[in-house]
Motif scaffolding. Sequence first.
Motif, PDB file in Angstrom:
ATOM      1  N   THR A  33      -2.320 -22.756  -6.347  1.00 42.88           N
ATOM      2  CA  THR A  33      -0.412 -21.659  -6.011  1.00 42.88           C
ATOM      3  C   THR A  33      -1.235 -20.198  -5.111  1.00 42.88           C
ATOM      4  OG1 THR A  33       0.313 -22.104  -7.631  1.00 42.88           O
ATOM      5  CG2 THR A  33       1.189 -20.284  -6.304  1.00 42.88           C
ATOM      6  N   TYR A  34      -2.344 -20.084  -5.638  1.00 47.42           N
ATOM      7  CA  TYR A  34      -2.899 -18.334  -5.175  1.00 47.42           C
ATOM      8  C   TYR A  34      -3.545 -19.196  -3.807  1.00 47.42           C
ATOM      9  CZ  TYR A  34      -5.869 -14.718  -4.486  1.00 47.42           C
ATOM     10  OH  TYR A  34      -6.629 -13.276  -3.987  1.00 47.42           O
ATOM     11  N   VAL A  35      -4.207 -20.077  -4.240  1.00 44.40           N
ATOM     12  CA  VAL A  35      -5.107 -20.615  -2.957  1.00 44.40           C
ATOM     13  C   VAL A  35      -3.974 -21.260  -1.369  1.00 44.40           C
ATOM     14  CG1 VAL A  35      -6.207 -22.437  -1.504  1.00 44.40           C
ATOM     15  CG2 VAL A  35      -7.274 -21.232  -3.625  1.00 44.40           C
ATOM     16  N   ARG A  36      -2.654 -22.016  -2.086  1.00 42.53           N
ATOM     17  CA  ARG A  36      -1.710 -22.147  -0.794  1.00 42.53           C
ATOM     18  C   ARG A  36      -1.288 -20.311  -0.065  1.00 42.53           C
ATOM     19  NH1 ARG A  36       2.437 -25.462  -4.742  1.00 42.53           N
ATOM     20  NH2 ARG A  36       3.095 -25.069  -2.480  1.00 42.53           N
ATOM     21  N   ILE A  37      -0.849 -19.233  -1.175  1.00 43.49           N
ATOM     22  CA  ILE A  37      -0.240 -18.674  -0.191  1.00 43.49           C
ATOM     23  C   ILE A  37      -1.493 -17.735   0.028  1.00 43.49           C
ATOM     24  CG2 ILE A  37       0.073 -16.020  -1.074  1.00 43.49           C
ATOM     25  CD1 ILE A  37       1.254 -17.140  -3.698  1.00 43.49           C
ATOM     26  N   TRP A  38      -2.511 -17.567   0.165  1.00 44.59           N
ATOM     27  CA  TRP A  38      -3.407 -16.894   1.309  1.00 44.59           C
ATOM     28  C   TRP A  38      -4.828 -17.027   1.974  1.00 44.59           C
ATOM     29  CZ3 TRP A  38      -1.312 -14.482  -3.564  1.00 44.59           C
ATOM     30  CH2 TRP A  38      -0.743 -13.894  -3.631  1.00 44.59           C
ATOM     31  N   GLY A  72      12.755 -26.242  -8.734  1.00 48.13           N
ATOM     32  CA  GLY A  72      11.843 -27.007  -9.199  1.00 48.13           C
ATOM     33  C   GLY A  72      10.512 -26.837  -8.504  1.00 48.13           C
ATOM     34  N   GLU A  73      10.192 -26.865  -7.314  1.00 51.69           N
ATOM     35  CA  GLU A  73       9.204 -26.514  -6.598  1.00 51.69           C
ATOM     36  C   GLU A  73       8.234 -24.944  -6.923  1.00 51.69           C
ATOM     37  OE1 GLU A  73       7.673 -29.013  -4.457  1.00 51.69           O
ATOM     38  OE2 GLU A  73       9.090 -30.264  -6.337  1.00 51.69           O
ATOM     39  N   THR A  74       6.797 -25.091  -6.743  1.00 47.78           N
ATOM     40  CA  THR A  74       6.383 -24.107  -7.171  1.00 47.78           C
ATOM     41  C   THR A  74       6.262 -23.066  -5.757  1.00 47.78           C
ATOM     42  OG1 THR A  74       5.184 -24.704  -8.598  1.00 47.78           O
ATOM     43  CG2 THR A  74       4.659 -22.530  -7.630  1.00 47.78           C
ATOM     44  N   ALA A  75       7.265 -21.879  -5.652  1.00 42.67           N
ATOM     45  CA  ALA A  75       6.998 -21.623  -4.047  1.00 42.67           C
ATOM     46  C   ALA A  75       6.536 -19.536  -4.443  1.00 42.67           C
ATOM     47  CB  ALA A  75       8.558 -20.938  -4.129  1.00 42.67           C
ATOM     48  N   GLY A  76       5.650 -19.054  -5.310  1.00 38.70           N
ATOM     49  CA  GLY A  76       5.177 -17.846  -5.486  1.00 38.70           C
ATOM     50  C   GLY A  76       4.267 -17.670  -6.442  1.00 38.70           C
ATOM     51  N   LEU A  77       3.571 -16.776  -6.368  1.00 43.99           N
ATOM     52  CA  LEU A  77       3.434 -16.049  -7.696  1.00 43.99           C
ATOM     53  C   LEU A  77       3.093 -14.103  -8.077  1.00 43.99           C
ATOM     54  CD1 LEU A  77       0.338 -16.513  -9.967  1.00 43.99           C
ATOM     55  CD2 LEU A  77      -1.125 -16.695  -8.084  1.00 43.99           C
ATOM     56  N   LEU A  78       3.302 -14.410  -9.142  1.00 43.82           N
ATOM     57  CA  LEU A  78       3.229 -12.820  -9.989  1.00 43.82           C
ATOM     58  C   LEU A  78       2.034 -12.503 -10.904  1.00 43.82           C
ATOM     59  CD1 LEU A  78       4.588 -10.213 -10.109  1.00 43.82           C
ATOM     60  CD2 LEU A  78       6.372 -11.055 -11.358  1.00 43.82           C
ATOM     61  N   GLU A  79       1.752 -11.448 -10.284  1.00 44.61           N
ATOM     62  CA  GLU A  79       0.428 -11.111 -11.645  1.00 44.61           C
ATOM     63  C   GLU A  79       0.854  -9.758 -12.349  1.00 44.61           C
ATOM     64  OE1 GLU A  79      -3.822 -10.699 -12.226  1.00 44.61           O
ATOM     65  OE2 GLU A  79      -3.645 -12.590 -11.812  1.00 44.61           O
ATOM     66  N   LEU A  80       0.702  -9.700 -13.274  1.00 43.68           N
ATOM     67  CA  LEU A  80       0.541  -8.061 -13.658  1.00 43.68           C
ATOM     68  C   LEU A  80       0.149  -7.343 -14.840  1.00 43.68           C
ATOM     69  CD1 LEU A  80       4.810  -7.574 -13.526  1.00 43.68           C
ATOM     70  CD2 LEU A  80       3.681  -7.153 -11.887  1.00 43.68           C
ATOM     71  N   GLU A  81      -0.079  -6.561 -14.774  1.00 46.84           N
ATOM     72  CA  GLU A  81      -1.513  -5.919 -15.085  1.00 46.84           C
ATOM     73  C   GLU A  81      -0.738  -4.293 -16.098  1.00 46.84           C
ATOM     74  OE1 GLU A  81      -5.982  -4.223 -15.532  1.00 46.84           O
ATOM     75  OE2 GLU A  81      -5.225  -5.328 -13.374  1.00 46.84           O
ATOM     76  N   VAL A  91      -0.516  -6.912  -9.087  1.00 49.00           N
ATOM     77  CA  VAL A  91      -2.129  -6.957  -8.656  1.00 49.00           C
ATOM     78  C   VAL A  91      -1.756  -8.412  -7.726  1.00 49.00           C
ATOM     79  CG1 VAL A  91      -2.907  -5.780 -10.407  1.00 49.00           C
ATOM     80  CG2 VAL A  91      -2.585  -7.925 -10.703  1.00 49.00           C
ATOM     81  N   VAL A  92      -0.660  -9.486  -7.725  1.00 47.43           N
ATOM     82  CA  VAL A  92      -1.147 -10.537  -7.409  1.00 47.43           C
ATOM     83  C   VAL A  92       0.639 -10.981  -7.132  1.00 47.43           C
ATOM     84  CG1 VAL A  92      -1.022 -13.114  -6.973  1.00 47.43           C
ATOM     85  CG2 VAL A  92      -2.993 -11.409  -8.362  1.00 47.43           C
ATOM     86  N   PHE A  93       0.847 -11.015  -5.473  1.00 43.53           N
ATOM     87  CA  PHE A  93       2.303 -11.016  -5.380  1.00 43.53           C
ATOM     88  C   PHE A  93       2.548 -11.667  -4.316  1.00 43.53           C
ATOM     89  CE2 PHE A  93       6.003 -10.107  -3.397  1.00 43.53           C
ATOM     90  CZ  PHE A  93       6.952 -10.481  -3.827  1.00 43.53           C
ATOM     91  N   GLY A  94       2.781 -12.659  -3.911  1.00 47.57           N
ATOM     92  CA  GLY A  94       2.726 -13.742  -2.615  1.00 47.57           C
ATOM     93  C   GLY A  94       3.452 -15.321  -3.316  1.00 47.57           C
ATOM     94  N   LEU A  95       3.713 -15.765  -1.989  1.00 49.30           N
ATOM     95  CA  LEU A  95       4.999 -16.479  -1.418  1.00 49.30           C
ATOM     96  C   LEU A  95       4.288 -17.702  -0.474  1.00 49.30           C
ATOM     97  CD1 LEU A  95       8.469 -15.289  -0.166  1.00 49.30           C
ATOM     98  CD2 LEU A  95       8.275 -16.899  -2.595  1.00 49.30           C
ATOM     99  N   VAL A  96       4.218 -18.997  -1.109  1.00 48.84           N
ATOM    100  CA  VAL A  96       3.776 -20.429  -0.272  1.00 48.84           C
ATOM    101  C   VAL A  96       4.253 -20.013   1.317  1.00 48.84           C
ATOM    102  CG1 VAL A  96       2.891 -21.190  -2.197  1.00 48.84           C
ATOM    103  CG2 VAL A  96       4.906 -21.391  -1.380  1.00 48.84           C
ATOM    104  N   PRO A  97       3.723 -20.431   2.252  1.00 52.63           N
ATOM    105  CA  PRO A  97       4.022 -20.466   3.447  1.00 52.63           C
ATOM    106  C   PRO A  97       5.492 -21.509   3.919  1.00 52.63           C
ATOM    107  CG  PRO A  97       1.398 -20.664   3.513  1.00 52.63           C
ATOM    108  CD  PRO A  97       2.461 -20.453   1.817  1.00 52.63           C
ATOM    109  N   ALA A  98       6.090 -22.208   2.517  1.00 49.53           N
ATOM    110  CA  ALA A  98       6.821 -22.733   3.017  1.00 49.53           C
ATOM    111  C   ALA A  98       7.969 -21.811   2.978  1.00 49.53           C
ATOM    112  CB  ALA A  98       6.598 -24.146   2.185  1.00 49.53           C
ATOM    113  N   TYR A  99       8.141 -21.067   1.980  1.00 52.89           N
ATOM    114  CA  TYR A  99       9.043 -20.321   1.701  1.00 52.89           C
ATOM    115  C   TYR A  99       9.433 -18.793   1.650  1.00 52.89           C
ATOM    116  CZ  TYR A  99       9.477 -24.016  -1.709  1.00 52.89           C
ATOM    117  OH  TYR A  99      10.238 -25.592  -2.623  1.00 52.89           O
TER     118      TYR A  99
END
Length: 155
Positions: A33-38, A72-81, A91-99
């Motif tokens: 997911t991280y790779v798909r976003i960035w 049901g589809e993975t659309a993004g990623l969030l990481e909190l520290e 520290v990580v926040f993003g949506l994959v391009p399709a979303y």
Amino acid sequence: MTSPDQLVPGERSDVSVELIEVGPDEAAVVRSTYVRIWEPLKAHGRLEWSDDEWSAELSHPAIRSWLARVQGETAGLLELEVSVDGEVGIVVFGLVPAYQGRGLGAAFLTRATELAWQLGRPTKRVWLQTSSDDHAHALGNYKSRGFQVFSAETQ
């Protein structure tokens, strides 16, 4: 952001964003997911991390991570520290391009910020960082949710 009252909620999307907390066992899907976003943004960061490196990150007691799911589809990623001094970093926040461009970013950031305020001991400040490698609308979304620029660096 130094108070939860500073959060300006984003408009609700027609599509619901569900957050699913993930841990080290989901390192492969988090990495993917991280790779798909960035990768499309030509960002650097963690693109080269292995599943083992992601597993180690997700095992750290100060780190909490969620996948954003839409129907049901993975659309993004969030990481909190969470720090011991009451600060919580997004520290990580993003949506994959399709979303992207579908009005989900504001709702997702609103929920991410609400989670951040709930995780501290107590929370004194919620912060995030961005860079010129992030999506062109990222900084505007952050400011629209009530975040203020604390510092800026040129590299």
